[in-house]
Every structure is written in structure tokens, then in C-alpha cells.
Write an enzyme that holds these catalytic residues in place. Structure first.
Site: not given
Ligand code: KPL
Length: 327
Positions: A21-25, A196, A214, A268
Site C-alpha cells: 500500500g503506497a498511499g500516504s501512510l 478510533k 473537521n 480522509s
């Protein structure tokens, strides 16, 4: 300016950490773990397939920007020491189905998904593998396709979901500690994930429906008129799941405190809607609806929020068919 951690190549003792998973995290972890200790798992059919690696710019918490290069894992020559999974909740099971046959059965897999449901699906699918879940409050975003920003300092908790993972949690925490981030072993990871989930259920859908940051939900009539009932639904479902929820008033105060603390952030879910991407609503409010159904409980507010977010996504996809974006 280059980060000192990336000057020294450190040789991992028992295999590199492979990131799925090469997203932000995923990019945040790859940037902060010592150079040479991570790889990205290539997508099966992606533009990355024949690339030697992934290169991007990383902006750390002090505003310093530097380039990061992470090689792609070649399953035929390398056996990772751990896998961290930072895919979207809805993509996780499929991504693991495609890659786990290559991974030794004893190697820990750490799930970083938002919401709830995808982690359980993975643990049920591979009950004999060491599967862990992580809950993190680290903030990262990608203002453009080439840049990843560490937007907010947080903490990360990791705990076992399957029996064989329990003895391996301390080792994974020690390995990830090399990132300099604050990481804890969490024996009560399900409770932590529910904590969470409450926050995400109380902020994300409102921001996506109202198309706002938010903090802006706090004065919006939609939020003010429904958050009390939303918390009652959450408390009731949590009781039936055998958890000890906070009181509805406390829960509302927690949601409002995070909305205030992250007032300027785009959630998100709001950002997924903007980019015309599928949201994680089925794993947040949709998950509450499905657990409520399982206990024969009503959950009309969660149901309404789920439907309205899906409607927003469908409308956005109609008007923005070709939105470029991140994984
Ligand atoms: O976790 C979040 C998200 O955006 O998914 C919150 C807490 C809402 C912060 O933006």
C-alpha cells in the site's frame, strides 16, 4: 536536506519490512524507517510493475524536504521479515489474497486499516498466520502525487489478532521503533480500534456530506441535530459487542474534542470523495449498521450517514470521472 537516518544503511537481521500500500501512510513509514530496511510490494497490474522502485519527496515534521527512494520487493529473491499493510480497508483482503501465497507462514502481517471489519476478515481468512492490527494517530497526506507530508505527530498501538501473533508483537514494535515514531504494544487492540472507530464515525461522514474541514462540522445543524443519537447508537452496539463504552455524553465530548483539535484538517473520507475514490464508509458507519443488525438494534443515524456518503461518492464520480490520485 537529507535525513541522517537515510545516510546510514542498516542491515536488518531477519529480512526487510515489506510495505503493501503506497498511499500516504505507507510512504510515511518507508520514509521514516532506516534506508535499506524497507521495500514496497508491487501491485500486480500497475504502472509500477517494471519500475526499480518508488521515488518521492518527503516533508518531515520540521518542514525539511528530502527525496526518498524505496526499492520494490522481488518475491523470487527476497523473503521479508514483516509485512505492514497500509491499503484502504476495502482493498485489503484482495491485496493480501494476491500476495500472501508468496510469504512464509511465520512472518508477521500488521494491518493499519481505518475502521473495523477488514481486520477481522483477514484474521478469519488466515487464522494460523501471525496477524496483528495497528491503530495510529500519525497524520500524513499527499498534497500532490510526488510529495508526502508528515502532517501530524501521533502515536501507534500494535496488538495481536491471531494466537500466533502474540509472541511476535514486541519484536515488530522494536523493528518499527527505528522510525523514531512513538509505538506501543497493545494487548487490548480491539478496544483501541473501537476508540478510533467512534471518532471516525462521528467526524468523517459529516465532513464528507457537508464538504468541510473537521472543525466546521461543530456548528453545522446536521451534526448538532444527530450527534447525540449517533452516540446512543454507538454505545448500544458496543454494549452488545461485550465492550465497555464511555457514556454517550463522554463519547460526544471525545468526538468534538478531536474535531476541534484537527479543525483545519480535511478528513480522509472528505478527501476520498473529492478525489472521486471509494470511501471507507462501509468499514466505519456501515460497520456499525451491520453490527447493529446482527444484534437486532436500530441504527438509523449510522444508516442515514452511510447512505448520504455513498450518494455523495456516486454524484462526485459522475461529475469527476478521471480524477488522478494516489493509491
Ligand atoms: O482519522 C481521521 C481521518 O481523517 O480519517 C480524523 C480523526 C477525522 C482526522 O482527520
Amino acid at each position: 536536506m537529507a535525513d541522517a537516518r537515510h545516510q546510514a544503511q542498516s542491515a536488518p537481521g531477519n529480512g526487510r519490512i515489506a510495505i503493501l500500500g503506497a498511499g500516504s501512510l505507507g510512504r510515511l513509514w518507508a520514509a521514516l524507517l532506516p534506508a535499506g530496511t524497507t521495500t514496497f510490494i508491487p501491485r500486480q497490474y500497475g504502472s509500477e510493475k517494471n519500475d526499480p522502485g518508488l521515488t518521492y519527496r518527503f516533508q518531515d515534521r520540521h518542514g525539511y524536504e528530502y527525496p526518498i527512494s524505496v526499492p520494490l520487493l522481488d518475491w523470487s529473491t527476497e523473503s521479508p521479515g514483516a509485512v505492514i499493510v497500509t491499503t484502504k480497508a476495502g482493498d485489503t483482503l484482495g491485496a493480501l489474497e494476491a500476495n500472501l501465497p508468496n510469504l512464509k507462514p511465520s512472518v508477521p502481517v500488521v494491518l493499519f486499516q481505518n475502521g473495523m471489519g477488514s481486520q477481522q476478515a483477514v484474521a478469519e481468512r488466515w487464522p494460523d498466520r501471525p496477524i496483528m492490527a495497528a491503530s495510529t494517530t500519525e497524520g500524513a497526506n499527499r498534497p500532490d502525487a510526488r510529495t508526502t507530508v508528515h502532517a501530524g505527530e501521533g502515536e501507534t498501538w500494535i496488538g495481536a489478532l491471531t494466537a500466533s501473533a502474540s509472541p511476535l508483537v514486541a519484536g515488530v514494535v522494536a523493528q518499527l521503533n527505528a522510525s523514531g515514531l512513538v509505538i506501543h504494544e497493545e494487548p487490548g487492540i480491539l478496544k483501541r480500534l473501537w476508540g478510533k472507530l467512534i471518532i471516525n464515525a462521528g467526524i468523517n461522514p459529516y465532513t464528507a456530506i457537508l464538504d468541510c474541514a473537521n472543525g466546521d462540522i461543530l456548528d453545522a445543524p446536521l451534526f448538532r441535530n444527530t450527534v447525540g443519537a449517533l452516540c446512543l447508537e454507538l454505545v448500544s452496539v458496543m454494549h452488545h459487542e461485550g465492550l465497555s463504552p464511555p457514556s454517550p455524553e463522554e463519547m460526544q465530548a471525545q468526538i468534538e474534542a478531536v474535531a476541534r483539535k484537527t479543525a483545519k484538517n480535511t478528513s480522509s473520507m472528505c478527501s476520498d470523495v473529492h478525489r472521486g475514490k471509494p470511501t471507507e464508509i462501509d468499514y466505519i458507519n456501515g460497520y456499525i449498521v451491520s453490527r447493529a443488525r446482527a444484534h437486532n438494534l436500530p441504527a438509523p443515524v449510522n444508516q442515514m450517514l452511510t447512505e448520504r456518503v455513498k450518494l455523495r461518492t456516486a454524484t462526485q464520480q459522475e461529475t469527476k470521472p478521471d480524477t488522478p490520485g494516489a493509491t
